[in-house]
Design an enzyme around this catalytic site. Structure first.
Site, PDB file in Angstrom:
ATOM      1  CG  ASP A  11      67.742 -48.313 -30.566  1.00  0.00           C
ATOM      2  OD1 ASP A  11      67.249 -47.961 -31.658  1.00  0.00           O
ATOM      3  OD2 ASP A  11      67.473 -49.392 -30.015  1.00  0.00           O
ATOM      4  CD  GLU A  71      68.598 -48.202 -35.543  1.00  0.00           C
ATOM      5  OE1 GLU A  71      69.424 -49.056 -35.904  1.00  0.00           O
ATOM      6  OE2 GLU A  71      67.684 -48.416 -34.728  1.00  0.00           O
ATOM      7  CG  ASP A 143      65.736 -51.023 -26.294  1.00  0.00           C
ATOM      8  OD1 ASP A 143      65.384 -51.034 -27.482  1.00  0.00           O
ATOM      9  OD2 ASP A 143      65.019 -51.452 -25.369  1.00  0.00           O
TER      10      ASP A 143
END
Length: 170
Positions: A11, A71, A143
């Protein structure tokens, strides 16, 4: 029995980049590790990107994943923030690619749909479902939980893709 494959989910973020490593064997998921790489916001942008690079490279060396999932960046209202996030995302794509890993990319909505069943949801729902899917998962914030969700999304995508290719070859 399906062969286990180790997947790292990433992420990306300039301040904090979450990472999560899982093993996937068919529909079975096993938590390996998760955490957050933080850059020093008193440093220059170049130095911060180096910190993210070095931290991520160390994680890959320590846990030896075989595939990576990152992502997609969402567009921010602030164009400067979007550019900085894009640069951090570049590091998140570069490090595993340079290590020879296949790197998949998923939109935030695809990750949410794979983990919570719908394309829209908040971080608390993601964290709850990560715990449901992997009760032994330990993470240090949103996160790293998001990174585990990205890895889970990739694991699910691999299973579906394999089923489709097996059906097509029959």
């Amino acid at each position: 029995m399906a062969t286990a494959i180790r997947i790292i989910g990433i992420d990306p973020g300039l301040r904090r980049t979450g990472w999560g490593v899982i093993e996937s064997a068919g529909n079975s998921l096993r938590f390996i590790a998760a955490g957050t790489i933080q850059s020093d916001d008193t440093c220059s942008l170049a130095e911060r990107l180096c910190q993210l690079h070095d931290g991520l490279a160390a994680i890959l060396q320590q846990f030896s994943p075989e595939e990576a999932a990152v992502e997609h960046t969402f567009v921010n209202v602030n164009p400067t923030s979007t550019l900085k996030l894009g640069q951090a995302r570049g590091i998140a794509l570069l490090v595993p690619a340079r290590a020879g890993l296949a790197v998949a990319e998923y939109t935030p909505n695809a990750v949410k749909k794979a983990v919570i069943g719908v394309g829209h949801g908040d971080k608390k729902q993601i964290q709850m479902m990560v715990k449901v899917l992997m009760p032994k998962a330990v993470y240090n914030g949103a996160d790293s939980a998001d990174a585990l969700a990205i890895a889970i999304c990739h694991a699910h995508h691999r299973v579906v893709t394999r089923r489709i290719s097996l059906a097509a070859s029959s």
